[in-house]
Design a protein around this motif. Structure first.
Motif, PDB file in Angstrom:
ATOM      1  N   LEU A   1      34.874  35.852  52.318  1.00 15.17           N
ATOM      2  CA  LEU A   1      35.637  35.260  51.220  1.00 15.17           C
ATOM      3  C   LEU A   1      35.330  35.963  49.905  1.00 15.17           C
ATOM      4  N   ALA A   2      34.046  36.146  49.615  1.00 17.35           N
ATOM      5  CA  ALA A   2      33.647  36.807  48.376  1.00 17.35           C
ATOM      6  C   ALA A   2      34.135  38.252  48.347  1.00 17.35           C
ATOM      7  N   MET A   3      33.987  38.967  49.456  1.00 14.69           N
ATOM      8  CA  MET A   3      34.417  40.357  49.498  1.00 14.69           C
ATOM      9  C   MET A   3      35.926  40.473  49.325  1.00 14.69           C
ATOM     10  N   ALA A   4      36.669  39.554  49.922  1.00 13.05           N
ATOM     11  CA  ALA A   4      38.130  39.585  49.797  1.00 13.05           C
ATOM     12  C   ALA A   4      38.550  39.400  48.341  1.00 13.05           C
ATOM     13  N   LEU A   5      37.933  38.446  47.657  1.00 18.65           N
ATOM     14  CA  LEU A   5      38.280  38.207  46.251  1.00 18.65           C
ATOM     15  C   LEU A   5      37.916  39.415  45.385  1.00 18.65           C
ATOM     16  N   GLU A   6      36.796  40.041  45.701  1.00 17.37           N
ATOM     17  CA  GLU A   6      36.400  41.257  44.978  1.00 17.37           C
ATOM     18  C   GLU A   6      37.410  42.374  45.206  1.00 17.37           C
ATOM     19  N   LYS A   7      37.813  42.554  46.462  1.00 12.12           N
ATOM     20  CA  LYS A   7      38.765  43.616  46.795  1.00 12.12           C
ATOM     21  C   LYS A   7      40.130  43.370  46.158  1.00 12.12           C
ATOM     22  N   ILE A   8      40.568  42.124  46.129  1.00 12.20           N
ATOM     23  CA  ILE A   8      41.860  41.796  45.521  1.00 12.20           C
ATOM     24  C   ILE A   8      41.806  42.045  44.023  1.00 12.20           C
ATOM     25  N   THR A   9      40.687  41.667  43.394  1.00  8.51           N
ATOM     26  CA  THR A   9      40.523  41.915  41.959  1.00  8.51           C
ATOM     27  C   THR A   9      40.546  43.413  41.664  1.00  8.51           C
ATOM     28  N   GLN A  10      39.823  44.200  42.473  1.00  9.44           N
ATOM     29  CA  GLN A  10      39.801  45.642  42.279  1.00  9.44           C
ATOM     30  C   GLN A  10      41.180  46.239  42.484  1.00  9.44           C
ATOM     31  N   SER A  11      41.895  45.745  43.492  1.00  8.78           N
ATOM     32  CA  SER A  11      43.251  46.212  43.752  1.00  8.78           C
ATOM     33  C   SER A  11      44.158  45.934  42.561  1.00  8.78           C
ATOM     34  N   SER A  12      43.962  44.786  41.921  1.00  5.75           N
ATOM     35  CA  SER A  12      44.759  44.432  40.745  1.00  5.75           C
ATOM     36  C   SER A  12      44.472  45.392  39.594  1.00  5.75           C
ATOM     37  N   LYS A  13      43.199  45.750  39.418  1.00  6.26           N
ATOM     38  CA  LYS A  13      42.827  46.688  38.359  1.00  6.26           C
ATOM     39  C   LYS A  13      43.438  48.067  38.595  1.00  6.26           C
ATOM     40  N   GLU A  14      43.694  48.376  39.860  1.00 10.93           N
ATOM     41  CA  GLU A  14      44.283  49.670  40.218  1.00 10.93           C
ATOM     42  C   GLU A  14      45.809  49.624  40.220  1.00 10.93           C
ATOM     43  N   GLY A  15      46.369  48.510  39.735  1.00 11.13           N
ATOM     44  CA  GLY A  15      47.814  48.383  39.626  1.00 11.13           C
ATOM     45  C   GLY A  15      48.502  47.843  40.857  1.00 11.13           C
ATOM     46  N   GLN A  16      47.711  47.340  41.820  1.00 10.63           N
ATOM     47  CA  GLN A  16      48.295  46.787  43.042  1.00 10.63           C
ATOM     48  C   GLN A  16      48.221  45.258  43.003  1.00 10.63           C
ATOM     49  N   GLY A  17      47.105  44.705  43.420  1.00  7.44           N
ATOM     50  CA  GLY A  17      46.973  43.254  43.396  1.00  7.44           C
ATOM     51  C   GLY A  17      47.051  42.661  44.779  1.00  7.44           C
ATOM     52  N   GLY A  18      46.926  41.352  44.837  1.00  7.47           N
ATOM     53  CA  GLY A  18      46.930  40.734  46.148  1.00  7.47           C
ATOM     54  C   GLY A  18      46.882  39.229  46.111  1.00  7.47           C
ATOM     55  N   MET A  19      46.534  38.677  47.258  1.00 10.01           N
ATOM     56  CA  MET A  19      46.657  37.237  47.468  1.00 10.01           C
ATOM     57  C   MET A  19      45.648  36.782  48.514  1.00 10.01           C
ATOM     58  N   LEU A  20      45.022  35.641  48.258  1.00 11.83           N
ATOM     59  CA  LEU A  20      44.174  35.001  49.245  1.00 11.83           C
ATOM     60  C   LEU A  20      44.810  33.677  49.633  1.00 11.83           C
ATOM     61  N   ILE A  21      45.082  33.518  50.913  1.00 15.40           N
ATOM     62  CA  ILE A  21      45.666  32.285  51.438  1.00 15.40           C
ATOM     63  C   ILE A  21      44.540  31.513  52.123  1.00 15.40           C
ATOM     64  N   TYR A  22      44.156  30.396  51.517  1.00 14.51           N
ATOM     65  CA  TYR A  22      43.014  29.612  51.996  1.00 14.51           C
ATOM     66  C   TYR A  22      43.534  28.443  52.818  1.00 14.51           C
TER      67      TYR A  22
END
Length: 201
Positions: free
Chosen positions: A76-97
């Motif tokens: 969970l923590a790694m996914a949120l970190e990766k999504i945040t980093q992806s957003s900084k790189e102009g991509q972004g993402g989503m976590l479905i809990y």
């Protein structure tokens, strides 16, 4: 009759980064009862064409209490970190809990499964000894969630081939691995996920 309801959108600043959240209230008919199950979606804005997505099933012991018996909290923590980093790189993402504790057997039964694991059962044997399948999860609401946001293709953070198959019913899937370090308490658990559930570890 509606299959689900969607909440308003709200901001959620976290230690990982800033997200927007919405809750999806799913209605399931069980024993003649229309039972609500409330899931949470955390996403970066804007929602891009091919977002990085983690479909994460609730694990109270791992996500909240930091249990070392599984890898859920770390994922969970790694996914949120990766999504945040992806957003900084102009991509972004989503976590479905998803509110599907214990691979769909619920918290009460999960604790009973933990007690069997304390006696030497592995995670699959424990679920089956209680009369459940090795994995009781239902991902149909994920298809509705992705459709709601207009998403047709995702980069899915998972090691679970069954989850890849399930998501592929709804969208085009590109798999991204999510590997967290093991410890002395979850080595057997991870080995079982690999040998009996086919996880790509």
């Amino acid at each position: 009759m509606e299959k689900f309801e969607v909440s308003n959108r709200a901001k959620l600043p976290t230690r990982f980064g800033d997200f927007f959240i919405q809750s999806f209230r799913e209605f399931r008919v069980e024993n003649d009862c229309r039972c609500p199950i409330e899931h949470l979606v955390a996403f970066t804005d804007p929602i891009v064409e091919i977002p990085l997505v983690r479909v994460h099933s609730e694990c109270l012991t791992g996500d909240v209490f930091g249990s070392q018996k599984c890898d859920c909290g770390g994922e969970l923590a790694m996914a949120l970190e990766k999504i945040t980093q992806s957003s900084k790189e102009g991509q972004g993402g989503m976590l479905i809990y998803l509110r599907q504790e214990g691979r769909g057997i619920g918290l009460f039964n999960k604790v009973n499964a933990y007690a069997l694991q304390d006696k030497g059962y592995d995670t699959v044997e424990a679920n089956e000894a209680l009369g459940f399948k090795s994995d009781n999860r239902d991902y149909s609401i994920v298809g509705d969630i992705l459709k709601y946001y207009g998403i047709k293709k995702i980069r899915l953070l998972t090691n679970n081939p069954r989850k890849i198959t399930a998501m592929s019913q709804y969208v085009e899937v590109i798999r991204d691995s999510i590997i967290v370090p093991s410890n002395c308490h979850n080595e057997k658990y991870l080995a079982t996920k690999k040998s009996k559930l086919g996880h790509l570890l």
